[in-house]
Design a protein around this motif. Structure first.
Motif, PDB file in Angstrom:
ATOM      1  N   ARG A 118       0.861  -1.188   0.000  1.00 55.71           N
ATOM      2  CA  ARG A 118       0.000   0.000   0.000  1.00 55.71           C
ATOM      3  C   ARG A 118       0.889   1.226   0.000  1.00 55.71           C
ATOM      4  O   ARG A 118       1.849   1.309   0.778  1.00 55.71           O
ATOM      5  CB  ARG A 118      -0.879   0.012   1.252  1.00 55.71           C
ATOM      6  CG  ARG A 118      -1.761   1.256   1.377  1.00 55.71           C
ATOM      7  CD  ARG A 118      -2.722   1.128   2.556  1.00 55.71           C
ATOM      8  NE  ARG A 118      -2.043   1.129   3.844  1.00 55.71           N
ATOM      9  CZ  ARG A 118      -1.720   2.234   4.528  1.00 55.71           C
ATOM     10  NH1 ARG A 118      -2.022   3.428   4.048  1.00 55.71           N
ATOM     11  NH2 ARG A 118      -1.092   2.157   5.689  1.00 55.71           N
ATOM     12  N   CYS A 119       0.600   2.167  -0.888  1.00 56.82           N
ATOM     13  CA  CYS A 119       1.369   3.410  -0.925  1.00 56.82           C
ATOM     14  C   CYS A 119       0.709   4.418   0.012  1.00 56.82           C
ATOM     15  O   CYS A 119      -0.451   4.784  -0.179  1.00 56.82           O
ATOM     16  CB  CYS A 119       1.433   3.965  -2.342  1.00 56.82           C
ATOM     17  SG  CYS A 119       2.315   5.546  -2.415  1.00 56.82           S
ATOM     18  N   THR A 120       1.463   4.851   1.016  1.00 61.47           N
ATOM     19  CA  THR A 120       0.890   5.788   1.982  1.00 61.47           C
ATOM     20  C   THR A 120       0.811   7.204   1.412  1.00 61.47           C
ATOM     21  O   THR A 120       0.179   8.068   1.997  1.00 61.47           O
ATOM     22  CB  THR A 120       1.729   5.825   3.278  1.00 61.47           C
ATOM     23  OG1 THR A 120       3.068   6.191   2.933  1.00 61.47           O
ATOM     24  CG2 THR A 120       1.730   4.472   3.958  1.00 61.47           C
ATOM     25  N   HIS A 121       1.443   7.420   0.249  1.00 60.24           N
ATOM     26  CA  HIS A 121       1.382   8.744  -0.375  1.00 60.24           C
ATOM     27  C   HIS A 121       0.187   8.879  -1.314  1.00 60.24           C
ATOM     28  O   HIS A 121      -0.632   9.778  -1.150  1.00 60.24           O
ATOM     29  CB  HIS A 121       2.694   9.038  -1.119  1.00 60.24           C
ATOM     30  CG  HIS A 121       2.699  10.381  -1.776  1.00 60.24           C
ATOM     31  ND1 HIS A 121       2.795  10.547  -3.138  1.00 60.24           N
ATOM     32  CD2 HIS A 121       2.576  11.624  -1.258  1.00 60.24           C
ATOM     33  CE1 HIS A 121       2.754  11.840  -3.422  1.00 60.24           C
ATOM     34  NE2 HIS A 121       2.619  12.515  -2.306  1.00 60.24           N
ATOM     35  N   CYS A 122       0.088   7.974  -2.303  1.00 55.71           N
ATOM     36  CA  CYS A 122      -0.986   8.143  -3.300  1.00 55.71           C
ATOM     37  C   CYS A 122      -2.194   7.245  -3.033  1.00 55.71           C
ATOM     38  O   CYS A 122      -3.266   7.472  -3.595  1.00 55.71           O
ATOM     39  CB  CYS A 122      -0.456   7.913  -4.709  1.00 55.71           C
ATOM     40  SG  CYS A 122      -0.111   6.202  -5.124  1.00 55.71           S
ATOM     41  N   GLY A 123      -2.019   6.192  -2.246  1.00 62.68           N
ATOM     42  CA  GLY A 123      -3.159   5.347  -1.898  1.00 62.68           C
ATOM     43  C   GLY A 123      -3.348   4.115  -2.767  1.00 62.68           C
ATOM     44  O   GLY A 123      -4.257   3.318  -2.522  1.00 62.68           O
ATOM     45  N   VAL A 124      -2.506   3.937  -3.787  1.00 61.44           N
ATOM     46  CA  VAL A 124      -2.661   2.748  -4.632  1.00 61.44           C
ATOM     47  C   VAL A 124      -2.251   1.503  -3.851  1.00 61.44           C
ATOM     48  O   VAL A 124      -1.420   1.576  -2.927  1.00 61.44           O
ATOM     49  CB  VAL A 124      -1.817   2.880  -5.930  1.00 61.44           C
ATOM     50  CG1 VAL A 124      -0.330   2.616  -5.677  1.00 61.44           C
ATOM     51  CG2 VAL A 124      -2.351   1.953  -7.020  1.00 61.44           C
ATOM     52  N   HIS A 125      -2.863   0.371  -4.177  1.00 58.43           N
ATOM     53  CA  HIS A 125      -2.432  -0.928  -3.655  1.00 58.43           C
ATOM     54  C   HIS A 125      -1.825  -1.717  -4.822  1.00 58.43           C
ATOM     55  O   HIS A 125      -2.326  -1.639  -5.949  1.00 58.43           O
ATOM     56  CB  HIS A 125      -3.593  -1.703  -3.037  1.00 58.43           C
ATOM     57  CG  HIS A 125      -4.000  -1.191  -1.684  1.00 58.43           C
ATOM     58  ND1 HIS A 125      -4.570   0.058  -1.501  1.00 58.43           N
ATOM     59  CD2 HIS A 125      -3.908  -1.743  -0.449  1.00 58.43           C
ATOM     60  CE1 HIS A 125      -4.818   0.237  -0.202  1.00 58.43           C
ATOM     61  NE2 HIS A 125      -4.425  -0.831   0.455  1.00 58.43           N
TER      62      HIS A 125
HETATM   63 ZN   LIG Z   1       2.172   5.979  -4.606  1.00 59.82          ZN
END
Ligand SMILES: [Zn+2]
Length: 286
Positions: free
Chosen positions: A25-32
């Motif tokens: 999970r990217c804590t910056h953009c929210g993509v999984h």
């Molecule tokens: Zn990201």
């Protein structure tokens, strides 16, 4: 392993999990991001030979074409509102070419990209210009569409940039992906219909998709989270089923088919973003 996000390039991936599936999970953009997409999917051959788009039996294929036709016209209308004078249209991941087959009836020149051999052969047999890779697409387009494709790719920035490079100045890119942030995904977890980690590398929220397009130099024109199947699609499913049940080779949908269709109508949620090429085009052939 270097853990940079394939969408925003930040070093902000943390381990996550949905059901039994390990994700990032990217804590910056929210993509999984799926940690381990099925080994076979990683090969080019998988999409050219084995990835089943839908039945290739002729009458069933025609039923599918009729079933999806109202949806395609709805999409074409939404996009042409932003680009009413479109002359050339590229569809990436065009399957059997059913969308661009409708687009060309509006007098718009069309090109498709489809890695799956049988789908591409069919599209060519009805006179459509379809190539296996976007690398083989030259020239500029007023509209580029990629419907339920981006979740499959390993490098989403390269994919969007390849699409953007083929847009004319002011051209419109339309992308649809499953909505990982939807209420149904949250309620159903790994049982959600479009959580398919064996083939989906990326699981987008609306914010992640918008950020990706903006990072690639595009301006977001509209962004909607919606039911993937509208009432038009629900009605046309019955129209197509009843029409093609007159063929002996195509029976009416089974109870199981109907249950699956109803389930998808309810829980199948997607994000649709339209974005515009703001910069002077670099031109694919330049
Ligand atoms: Zn990201």
């Amino acid at each position: 392993m270097s853990l940079s996000c394939p969408v925003c390039l930040s070093n902000t991936l943390v381990p996550a999990r949905l059901g039994a599936t390990p994700l990032w999970r990217c804590t910056h953009c929210g993509v999984h991001v799926t940690q381990d997409v099925g080994a076979e999917e990683q090969t080019r051959e998988f999409y050219s030979q084995h990835y089943v788009l839908h039945s290739s039996v002729a009458a069933q294929r025609e039923r599918h074409r009729m079933f999806r036709m109202p949806e395609y016209h709805d999409m074409i209308g939404r996009i042409l509102r932003y680009k009413p004078n479109a002359r050339r249209w590229l569809d990436v991941g065009c399957d059997h070419g059913f969308l661009i087959d409708e687009v060309r009836r509006a007098g718009i020149g069309v090109v498709g990209v489809e890695p799956q051999n049988r789908a591409r052969d069919y599209a060519r047999s009805v006179g459509l210009d379809v190539v296996p890779s976007i690398d083989e697409v030259h020239g500029e387009f007023d509209v580029v569409t990629a419907f339920h494709v981006l979740e499959h790719v390993s490098d989403p920035r390269a994919f969007v940039q390849a699409c953007a490079q083929r847009l004319s100045p002011g051209g419109v890119l339309a992308i649809r992906v499953p909505d990982y942030g939807s209420i149904w995904r949250r309620l159903l977890g790994s049982r959600w219909i479009w959580f398919q980690p064996s083939v989906h590398r990326l699981h987008f929220t609306e914010g992640a998709l918008r950020l990706l397009l903006q990072d690639c130099g595009l301006g977001v024109l509209s962004s909607v989270r919606r039911a993937a199947n509208t009432s038009l699609t629900r009605d046309s499913y019955w129209l197509a089923a009843r029409t093609f049940s007159t063929y002996r080779s195509v029976s009416m949908p089974s109870f199981r088919d109907l249950a699956a269709r109803t389930y998808q109508n309810i829980v199948g949620r997607e994000i649709m973003v339209l974005a515009v090429q703001q910069q002077p085009s670099q031109g694919a052939s330049a």
